[in-house]
Structures are given as C-alpha cells and as structure tokens.
Design a protein around this motif. Structure first.
Motif, PDB file in Angstrom:
ATOM      1  N   ASP A  54       0.830  -1.209   0.000  1.00 21.19           N
ATOM      2  CA  ASP A  54       0.000   0.000   0.000  1.00 21.19           C
ATOM      3  C   ASP A  54       0.860   1.253   0.000  1.00 21.19           C
ATOM      4  OD1 ASP A  54      -2.830   1.047   0.259  1.00 21.19           O
ATOM      5  OD2 ASP A  54      -1.929   2.002   1.998  1.00 21.19           O
ATOM      6  N   LEU A 100      -4.643  -3.276   1.561  1.00 18.43           N
ATOM      7  CA  LEU A 100      -4.310  -2.573   0.327  1.00 18.43           C
ATOM      8  C   LEU A 100      -5.496  -1.676  -0.015  1.00 18.43           C
ATOM      9  CD1 LEU A 100      -2.795  -5.529  -1.755  1.00 18.43           C
ATOM     10  CD2 LEU A 100      -1.568  -3.796  -0.448  1.00 18.43           C
ATOM     11  N   TRP A 101      -5.406  -0.427   0.428  1.00 17.19           N
ATOM     12  CA  TRP A 101      -6.561   0.468   0.305  1.00 17.19           C
ATOM     13  C   TRP A 101      -6.932   0.742  -1.138  1.00 17.19           C
ATOM     14  CZ3 TRP A 101      -9.512   1.107   4.359  1.00 17.19           C
ATOM     15  CH2 TRP A 101      -8.959   0.921   5.623  1.00 17.19           C
TER      16      TRP A 101
END
Length: 315
Positions: A54, A100-101
């Motif tokens: 991320d 993992l935005w």
C-alpha cells in the motif's frame, strides 16, 4: 508477495526506480527500456511484500503514474526466492494484516455498481428465498444467501466512509436501495404468479415454520449476528481470506428478509411484511456499522505499526 507491472514515461523512470529501491520490502526490480508502446515508455517490474504494498502504490500514485503510465498489481501465489523472503522479513507487520486500500477501493467500486448482472443475481436470490420461506426449507434459504451479491455495496459504503469517498458512498447506497427495491418488487410479481398457479398460498405462509420463522421475528440476536458477520466479511476482503465471504453470506438474513417481506406483501400478510422489513434494516445497519468500525480500527493499527517501525529504523 505482490507483483507490480509499471509503464513509466522514459523521462521519469529513474524517479520511479528510486522510489521502488527505497521501499522496504521491495525486491526483484527489473527495467526494460522502451518496451511499452501504448502508452509509450519503459517497463518496470518489481515484487513487494504485501505489508509494504500500500505504501509503494501510494508513492507511485503521488508521482502521477496512473495518469501518465500504468500501475498493475497481481498477487503472487508462490515465490521461491531468498530475496523475496528477506523482503517479507524486512517489511513492517504481517502480510495477512495489511490492507491494500487502493485494491479495496477498486474492488468495492466494481462490486457496488448497479448493473444488470447485480440486479439479476439479487432478484434471483430473493425469488429462491421466497420459495424457501413458503416451503419452510432451510436449504433454499441458505442457497439464496450464498447467491445474493449485497455484501459488495455494503462493503463499498463502509470503505467510502473510511476513505472519505462520497461518490463511492452514493454509488453503494443507490445499489443497495434500488437493488432491494427492484428485487422485492419483482418477487412480489413472482409470488402473485406462483399464487395464481396454486403453488403459493397464505396458509403456507401463516402455518408453523420452525426453520424460517426467525426471518420475520427480529430480535437482539439479529443485530449481533449482523455485526459479527460484518466484521468477518470486512476482514475477508482486506486479507487473503476471501473464502470467508461465503460464510458471511449465509450468516445474515438480508435476502431472506426481503423475500419474506415481498411474499407477505403479495398475500396481504402485513404483520410478517413489517417484521421482515425490520429484520432487513437491522442486518443492513449492523453490517455497515461493523464494517466501517473494522476498517477504522485496521487503519489505525496499521498506521501505528508503521510509525513504530519507522522509529526503530531511525534509531
């Protein structure tokens, strides 16, 4: 591990390479000059530990790479490499805990789109559940829960709140409201048709239903189960445990409640229709609240973990 495939304008390749090299947890960096044709540029390949993914993707987006080039991310199921093992050891935290935005936002954006396919699955699930409530058949109810796609927009709404994405929130809200409205309206018509040919009748709906009576009798457990399912579903989306979504789907009573409300409405059983509607709203509220709080907690914990790691590195 994650595999990144980047298309980079030639005049910015060094900047991107430098960003990858400075990322703790990155490995297997390769540059193929002039390989990209559309858009034109260099091809940059690298692997990165999930827990550092991320951060790296965020830095690449800050460079505007998604506008001038491309960022593609794939999960690596197997990586036999000593350097990969070292990268995972160097990266802060555990891969299973990492969120993992960008991936979550993209996935929920797609799942929360009001499409013909989404409406078809939700309507079919509601109709299957309608048969289940009339027959008091738990197998049909479970099957309908598994078919229903409503967790996508529920997760999308929670993600939108945490990430402050009003468009995604509105898209998810519309998908939920319109989706259930259309599926319930069509199920009312389906129920009237089934009644017209003698397969549905009020006596079946009003009779003893030990397997499905809970659907129109909401209580505190309805909300508790919805909250627990919301937490489990959110964790499954943000980790590699996507198989848990099946369990989430068959533990909440959204689709069966919508189906029971539609059938009860078509047979003028307004008491059951209201009770089922309450059940539906309780489940939707519980899942959204739990999903949102879970994402907030995950974000806070991960940020705290990264700060601690940074301090240790600086020391």
């Amino acid at each position: 591990m994650l595999h990144l495939r980047l298309i980079v304008p030639s005049d910015r390749t060094e900047e991107v390479v430098d960003t990858v090299e400075k990322t703790v947890g990155a490995a297997h960096l390769a540059v193929v000059p002039g390989a990209a044709r559309n858009p034109s540029g260099d091809l940059v390949l690298c692997d990165v530990a999930r827990e550092a993914g991320d951060e790296l993707i965020g830095r690449l987006r800050e460079l505007g790479l998604e506008h001038d080039g491309s960022i593609a991310v794939d999960s690596i199921d197997l990586s036999l490499s000593k350097r990969a093992d070292e990268a995972k050891d160097d990266a802060p935290g555990e891969g299973a805990d990492a969120v993992l935005w960008e991936h979550l936002t993209d996935a929920t954006h797609e799942e929360s789109t009001l499409s013909v396919t989404y409406l078809a699955f939700l309507t079919l699930a509601t109709m299957i559940a309608a048969c289940g409530v009339v027959l008091d058949n738990a197998i049909l109810i479970v099957g309908a829960m598994a078919v229903g796609p409503e967790f996508g927009p529920l997760a999308g709404f929670s993600t939108a709140v945490v990430q402050r994405l009003p468009r995604l929130a509105w898209r998810s809200f519309i998908a939920l409201i319109v989706g259930f409205a259309v599926s319930m309206a069509l199920t009312v018509l389906f129920s009237l048709f089934m009644g017209g040919i003698g397969l549905f009748d009020r006596a079946l709906l009003e009779g003893e239903r030990p397997n499905t009576a809970f659907i129109y009798n909401p209580d505190a457990f309805s909300f508790v189960v919805a909250v627990l399912a919301g937490i489990a579903g959110t964790l499954s989306l943000t980790s590699a445990k996507s198989g848990a979504l099946v369990g989430v789907a068959i533990s909440v009573t959204t689709v069966p409640a919508a189906a029971n409300a539609a059938v009860a409405l078509s047979l003028s059983e307004f008491g059951q229709a209201w009770g089922s509607t309450e059940q539906l709203l309780l489940n939707l509220l519980g899942i959204i609240l739990a999903g949102t709080l879970t994402l907030f907690v995950q974000k806070a914990l991960w940020n705290n973990q990264r700060k601690r790691t940074t301090r240790k590195s600086a020391a």
